[in-house]
Design a protein around this motif. Sequence first.
Motif, short mmCIF file in Angstrom:
data_model
loop_
_atom_site.label_atom_id
_atom_site.label_comp_id
_atom_site.label_asym_id
_atom_site.label_seq_id
_atom_site.Cartn_x
_atom_site.Cartn_y
_atom_site.Cartn_z
N LYS A 238 0.84 -1.21 0.00
CA LYS A 238 0.00 0.00 0.00
C LYS A 238 0.87 1.25 0.00
CE LYS A 238 -4.16 -1.96 1.94
NZ LYS A 238 -5.27 -1.87 2.85
N ALA A 239 0.28 2.33 -0.48
CA ALA A 239 0.97 3.63 -0.46
C ALA A 239 -0.06 4.69 -0.06
CB ALA A 239 1.57 3.94 -1.82
N PRO A 240 0.43 5.84 0.43
CA PRO A 240 -0.50 6.85 0.94
C PRO A 240 -1.35 7.52 -0.14
CG PRO A 240 1.76 7.35 1.57
CD PRO A 240 1.82 6.21 0.61
N VAL A 241 -2.57 7.85 0.24
CA VAL A 241 -3.47 8.68 -0.57
C VAL A 241 -3.23 10.12 -0.11
CG1 VAL A 241 -5.91 9.29 -0.89
CG2 VAL A 241 -5.22 6.87 -0.78
N ASP A 242 -3.01 11.04 -1.05
CA ASP A 242 -2.80 12.43 -0.60
C ASP A 242 -3.83 13.38 -1.21
OD1 ASP A 242 -1.78 12.33 -3.14
OD2 ASP A 242 0.19 13.13 -2.65
N VAL A 243 -5.03 12.85 -1.48
CA VAL A 243 -6.13 13.71 -1.95
C VAL A 243 -7.37 13.47 -1.09
CG1 VAL A 243 -5.31 13.80 -4.34
CG2 VAL A 243 -6.94 12.01 -3.65
N ASP A 244 -8.36 14.34 -1.25
CA ASP A 244 -9.62 14.22 -0.51
C ASP A 244 -10.48 13.10 -1.10
OD1 ASP A 244 -9.64 16.47 -2.65
OD2 ASP A 244 -11.71 15.76 -2.57
N ASP A 245 -11.22 12.42 -0.20
CA ASP A 245 -12.23 11.46 -0.66
C ASP A 245 -13.61 12.12 -0.73
OD1 ASP A 245 -10.70 9.09 -0.94
OD2 ASP A 245 -10.76 8.73 1.22
N GLU A 246 -13.80 13.15 0.06
CA GLU A 246 -15.13 13.75 0.16
C GLU A 246 -15.02 15.24 0.40
OE1 GLU A 246 -17.88 11.66 2.61
OE2 GLU A 246 -19.32 13.29 2.59
N ILE A 247 -15.92 16.00 -0.22
CA ILE A 247 -16.03 17.42 0.12
C ILE A 247 -17.51 17.75 0.38
CG2 ILE A 247 -14.10 18.05 -1.38
CD1 ILE A 247 -16.71 19.74 -2.70
N VAL A 248 -17.70 18.66 1.31
CA VAL A 248 -19.03 19.20 1.59
C VAL A 248 -18.84 20.71 1.67
CG1 VAL A 248 -20.90 19.34 3.29
CG2 VAL A 248 -19.71 17.16 2.93
N THR A 249 -19.66 21.45 0.94
CA THR A 249 -19.49 22.90 1.01
C THR A 249 -20.83 23.63 0.94
OG1 THR A 249 -18.28 24.81 0.12
CG2 THR A 249 -19.11 23.26 -1.50
N MET A 250 -20.90 24.73 1.66
CA MET A 250 -22.00 25.66 1.46
C MET A 250 -21.58 26.66 0.40
SD MET A 250 -23.55 26.34 5.24
CE MET A 250 -22.04 26.77 6.09
N LEU A 251 -22.56 27.22 -0.30
CA LEU A 251 -22.28 28.11 -1.42
C LEU A 251 -23.08 29.40 -1.27
CD1 LEU A 251 -22.95 25.46 -4.24
CD2 LEU A 251 -20.69 26.12 -3.40
N LYS A 252 -22.43 30.51 -1.64
CA LYS A 252 -23.18 31.76 -1.84
C LYS A 252 -23.01 32.14 -3.31
CE LYS A 252 -22.29 33.91 2.66
NZ LYS A 252 -21.54 34.97 3.35
N PHE A 253 -24.11 32.52 -3.94
CA PHE A 253 -24.05 32.95 -5.34
C PHE A 253 -24.09 34.47 -5.41
CE2 PHE A 253 -25.57 28.62 -5.42
CZ PHE A 253 -25.03 28.07 -6.57
N GLU A 254 -23.53 35.00 -6.51
CA GLU A 254 -23.52 36.48 -6.66
C GLU A 254 -24.92 37.05 -6.68
OE1 GLU A 254 -21.26 37.51 -10.14
OE2 GLU A 254 -19.35 37.39 -9.04
N ASN A 255 -25.89 36.28 -7.21
CA ASN A 255 -27.26 36.82 -7.34
C ASN A 255 -28.07 36.68 -6.05
OD1 ASN A 255 -27.84 34.10 -7.24
ND2 ASN A 255 -28.41 33.91 -9.40
N GLY A 256 -27.43 36.24 -4.97
CA GLY A 256 -28.12 36.19 -3.68
C GLY A 256 -28.62 34.80 -3.32
N ALA A 257 -28.65 33.87 -4.29
CA ALA A 257 -29.07 32.50 -3.96
C ALA A 257 -28.04 31.88 -3.02
CB ALA A 257 -29.20 31.68 -5.24
N ILE A 258 -28.48 30.88 -2.26
CA ILE A 258 -27.55 30.14 -1.40
C ILE A 258 -27.66 28.67 -1.77
CG2 ILE A 258 -27.65 31.81 0.48
CD1 ILE A 258 -29.55 29.89 1.95
N GLY A 259 -26.74 27.85 -1.25
CA GLY A 259 -26.83 26.44 -1.63
C GLY A 259 -25.76 25.58 -0.99
N SER A 260 -25.69 24.34 -1.48
CA SER A 260 -24.73 23.38 -0.94
C SER A 260 -24.32 22.39 -2.02
CB SER A 260 -25.35 22.62 0.24
OG SER A 260 -26.43 21.83 -0.23
N LEU A 261 -23.17 21.78 -1.79
CA LEU A 261 -22.65 20.76 -2.71
C LEU A 261 -21.93 19.70 -1.90
CD1 LEU A 261 -21.20 19.48 -5.21
CD2 LEU A 261 -19.74 21.49 -5.27
N GLU A 262 -22.22 18.44 -2.20
CA GLU A 262 -21.51 17.32 -1.60
C GLU A 262 -20.95 16.46 -2.71
OE1 GLU A 262 -23.69 14.95 1.33
OE2 GLU A 262 -25.15 16.57 1.31
N ALA A 263 -19.68 16.04 -2.58
CA ALA A 263 -19.11 15.12 -3.56
C ALA A 263 -18.28 14.08 -2.83
CB ALA A 263 -18.23 15.87 -4.55
#
Length: 389
Positions: A238-263
């Motif tokens: 085995k060798a080390p993994v040096d990247v993310d497995d998962e991201i979760v983020t909240m989002l603000k849009f320029e037009n005032g909308a808000i949101g979220s993204l999970e990957a």
Amino acid sequence: MEKLNVGLIGGGFMGKAHSLAYAAMPMFFWPAPAIPVRKALADVTEERARSVADQYGFEESTADWHDLIEDPDIHVIDIATPNNMHAEAAIAAAEAGKHIISEKPLANTSEDARRMYEAAKKAGVVNMAAFNYRRTPAVALAKKYIEEGSIGEILNFRGTYLQDWSADPESPLSWRFQKSVAGSGALGDIGTHVVDMARYLVGEISAVNSMLATWIPERPKQDSGVDSLGNAKGGGPKAPVDVDDEIVTMLKFENGAIGSLEATRNAWGRNNFITLEIHGTKGSIYFNYERRDELQVCFSDDPADRRGFRTIYTGPNHPYGANMWPIPALGIGYGETKIIETYDFVNAIVNGHEADPSFRDGYQISLIADAIVESAASEAWTNVQKVDS
Ligand code: NAI
Ligand code: SOE
């Protein structure tokens, strides 16, 4: 009819998808803006390049991608290699005056993405970042409803991209788990697809508040450079993994909308679970790529006793539909998204307009990815830098 000779760099998963699209595009979009000719393919060895060229229908093959750049008969360079190769190949192609389509994420770093964007802009060549999911007819239909104002002003965007092909700790340490080759993990690999659709459907993202996690810190090494996408079981060292497995983020849009993204690529039971849910002042839209013929919509002005999500099956009456299959729900596949992408790219070349999404968009998406990483590290809201600002 005009012909465009294509030089394809990288004959793996995406090499296959793009080759299929070059062959099939004129069958769907006729008369085609131009006929793509599968001229030459480059891969890492002469044997692999020749074998894949035969399989994907290319006339010539080479183990040195520079041959494609130097060939005056090649009009288009298609970059379908792992992410660390995109910048070098794209900048060389731009300097040689070739039109370019590059796979996503545009580059390993936003600095490389910037160099690609500037080289293509300086050379005046048509450039496209291959975020193909926005070409799913149901996603394009969502865009049409939003632009028409059918769901009113957008309040909220909820996006996910969930997969499980690498949830098994024994699945291999392919290039997708090595920062030097992939740049990042789930963030660049799949999260950026949703960022592309969020920008396409809702608007520019101005700030993020994010978390990143790596669930499997080491994996069995994989010998070949071609990613087996979790199908090969390692068992070796085995060798080390040096990247993310998962991201979760909240989002603000320029037009005032808000949101979220999970990957994440660690969501057992989820395969290519790209979902987009958008709430507006007059209605809502829901899309799930695992049911990609369908768009669910709810309109507030429906009578109260029948208001709710209804399912529209995309077909000839919807975006790109007249060129696809003659009856709704016959089935749009991954291949069709690439065929449509190829049509839009070739059309931009022949008609001399910018492709969409372009390297500029790919660069902006890299800046959003940077903000996500920075926000996770600082555990604070982070503003997104804007291209050209
Ligand atoms: P893969 O591992 O299946 O294939 C990569 C190919 O590039 C292999 O044939 C490999 O031998 C070749 N290659 C590596 N270095 C090379 C070099 N120096 N010269 C020529 N060929 C070289 O990878 P896959 O899945 O096709 O990914 C390629 C790119 O496409 C990546 O940027 C990835 O993020 C993107 N991608 C995009 C998808 C989409 O839905 N738009 C889906 C899958 C991948
Ligand atoms: C693996 O996560 C992968 O092949 C990504 O690289 C693609 O971009 C995505 O569309 C399908 O899954």
